[in-house]
Design an enzyme around this catalytic site. Sequence first.
Site, PDB file in Angstrom:
ATOM      1  N   GLN A  32       0.821  -1.211   0.000  1.00 56.60           N
ATOM      2  CA  GLN A  32       0.000   0.000   0.000  1.00 56.60           C
ATOM      3  C   GLN A  32       0.855   1.261   0.000  1.00 56.60           C
ATOM      4  O   GLN A  32       2.052   1.219   0.258  1.00 56.60           O
ATOM      5  CB  GLN A  32      -0.908  -0.003   1.243  1.00 56.60           C
ATOM      6  N   ASP A  87       0.451   0.279  14.016  1.00 50.47           N
ATOM      7  CA  ASP A  87       0.860   1.558  14.613  1.00 50.47           C
ATOM      8  C   ASP A  87       1.221   1.403  16.086  1.00 50.47           C
ATOM      9  O   ASP A  87       1.817   2.300  16.677  1.00 50.47           O
ATOM     10  CB  ASP A  87      -0.228   2.627  14.422  1.00 50.47           C
ATOM     11  N   ASP A 139       0.441 -12.680   7.349  1.00 54.56           N
ATOM     12  CA  ASP A 139      -0.949 -12.465   6.964  1.00 54.56           C
ATOM     13  C   ASP A 139      -1.840 -12.980   8.105  1.00 54.56           C
ATOM     14  O   ASP A 139      -1.756 -14.149   8.489  1.00 54.56           O
ATOM     15  CB  ASP A 139      -1.193 -13.260   5.672  1.00 54.56           C
ATOM     16  N   ASP A 158      -7.740  -5.286  14.317  1.00 48.69           N
ATOM     17  CA  ASP A 158      -7.452  -3.851  14.265  1.00 48.69           C
ATOM     18  C   ASP A 158      -7.013  -3.541  12.834  1.00 48.69           C
ATOM     19  O   ASP A 158      -5.845  -3.282  12.562  1.00 48.69           O
ATOM     20  CB  ASP A 158      -6.328  -3.566  15.271  1.00 48.69           C
ATOM     21  N   CYS A 159      -7.994  -3.602  11.935  1.00 45.21           N
ATOM     22  CA  CYS A 159      -7.659  -3.550  10.510  1.00 45.21           C
ATOM     23  C   CYS A 159      -8.291  -2.348   9.837  1.00 45.21           C
ATOM     24  O   CYS A 159      -9.106  -1.645  10.414  1.00 45.21           O
ATOM     25  CB  CYS A 159      -8.160  -4.824   9.831  1.00 45.21           C
ATOM     26  N   SER A 160      -7.905  -2.127   8.593  1.00 42.72           N
ATOM     27  CA  SER A 160      -8.484  -1.041   7.802  1.00 42.72           C
ATOM     28  C   SER A 160      -9.829  -1.472   7.223  1.00 42.72           C
ATOM     29  O   SER A 160     -10.246  -2.622   7.363  1.00 42.72           O
ATOM     30  CB  SER A 160      -7.508  -0.639   6.701  1.00 42.72           C
ATOM     31  N   ASP A 161     -10.515  -0.525   6.577  1.00 41.41           N
ATOM     32  CA  ASP A 161     -11.810  -0.813   5.959  1.00 41.41           C
ATOM     33  C   ASP A 161     -11.661  -1.934   4.928  1.00 41.41           C
ATOM     34  O   ASP A 161     -10.584  -2.129   4.378  1.00 41.41           O
ATOM     35  CB  ASP A 161     -12.337   0.444   5.253  1.00 41.41           C
TER      36      ASP A 161
END
Lengths: 283, 283
Positions: A32, A87, A139, A158-161
């Site tokens: 990304q 993070d 992963d 705790d992931c992104s959309d």
Amino acid sequence: MTHISTWIDEYHKGSRFGLNGEILIKQNSKYQEIIVIENEYYGRALMLDGCWMTSLKDEKYYHECLVHPALSSIDEKSNVLIIGGGDGGTARECVKYPQISKIDLVEIDEEVIKISKKFLKEIGGEAWSDKRLKIHIDDGVQWVKKTRDNFYDVIFIDCSDPSELSNLLFSDSFYRECKRILTKNGILATQSESPESFKNIHISILKTLKKFFRVSETMYSFVPIYPSGIWSWTFASEEVLHLSKRNCNEALRIEKSCEIWNLNFQNAAFKMMPNKIVKELNS
Amino acid sequence: MTHISTWIDEYHKGSRFGLNGEILIKQNSKYQEIIVIENEYYGRALMLDGCWMTSLKDEKYYHECLVHPALSSIDEKSNVLIIGGGDGGTARECVKYPQISKIDLVEIDEEVIKISKKFLKEIGGEAWSDKRLKIHIDDGVQWVKKTRDNFYDVIFIDCSDPSELSNLLFSDSFYRECKRILTKNGILATQSESPESFKNIHISILKTLKKFFRVSETMYSFVPIYPSGIWSWTFASEEVLHLSKRNCNEALRIEKSCEIWNLNFQNAAFKMMPNKIVKELNS
């Protein structure tokens, strides 16, 4: 040295939320695009593939709500899994609990961890040097698959959309595997998107978790830099969730260290489901 | 006819929230710049002097939270004052209560009402034709000054953020006058800004209302298009606030008509004070 201020925006269904400031880093990892910007109000802020992930100023809204309800009644020698969370904010809230003996943080993108440690080190804070924290560049879906039954007491997603990168973290098969590797009264804690800006995904997560787990409860609160500012976190288990039956002294100790969370706030947040979501779930 | 899409942003401390769409009207009234834009997600949205005020899609977050707590225990033949509220949303929620016999809506800027009636008519809805609603183009501060003692049962302050135009609506002398014109168990209901993006003003409003009224309670909820998305409303009175002692059938009837508000939501929202505000008020 010149400091050039620029606007970086997240675009969402015809709206945008932008921060102005100096770009500290902008690079493409294997997975990304990663940007860190220095903003006047939010401090340093992290964007992944065009979506704001966190900022020094507002990250506690997110991390405190994901972590503390799930750890309310945690037992001694607990084993915790964090999927994503590169993070370090979720790990930082976890290390406040001496009952936890081990935290596996499984992040797919090593660059997110490297950049967070360098530019956003306050977010991970003491967690980065805590001996209980083990970082695995892997992963999350594969990690869960290869974990033995009844292994973790708490799993944080705790992931992104949902996107090409994270879609499987919202799938039936993934939730089923999570259930398998949780202990008997283990808890799955996941961010469950916005009831406003990701309404369909939000409702789908709630329905799916209700299908796979005997108990599932959702809390609603604020994340200023996310689309609409309304966010949700869902906690699921095979046993009754004792989300507020924490040791009272411990609750007070955690409250002292928190900017957003306290026990009253948490108990209320579990009842803040907007009426239109209530109606849709009951229809 | 061509439709030209453009971005209109509200700027706030180094961040911006923008909506894309066709500008339906942009004009300067005697008091302010007024813009209405047609957006894909939020529908038509109103901006005054660079600040988003409301949109068809998200206005219920704001208006339902301002109105229903204050009208929970309203008596027959009640007299209501709305200061500001030119978009009609607060009046629309008020007219759901047959106990109200008269609503004075005092808006300083006639153009806001004209434009709302033309471009945002769903927001005012049935209120615009309700015989109990009396519109007065006047300065709210002056209106309150010239009102006799103990006149209104509920006063809604539905104004924009403090600015040259609205500063006096946040002043000690104004709150004192409001108290004077309220009935013995009357309620002052005001939007009280964001604990995040207008933290100092927010705390100042809470402290001032606590100083002038025997009872004052603040609820926290969401307004997606306002800076940070976190907003607050404060309810003050000389008597105990029976914010949820409404007739049960009435509560159910109002819930049916609401998108965001329900009684559980309201009761929770009064406990959603972020911990950093708790700490600051207690320090």
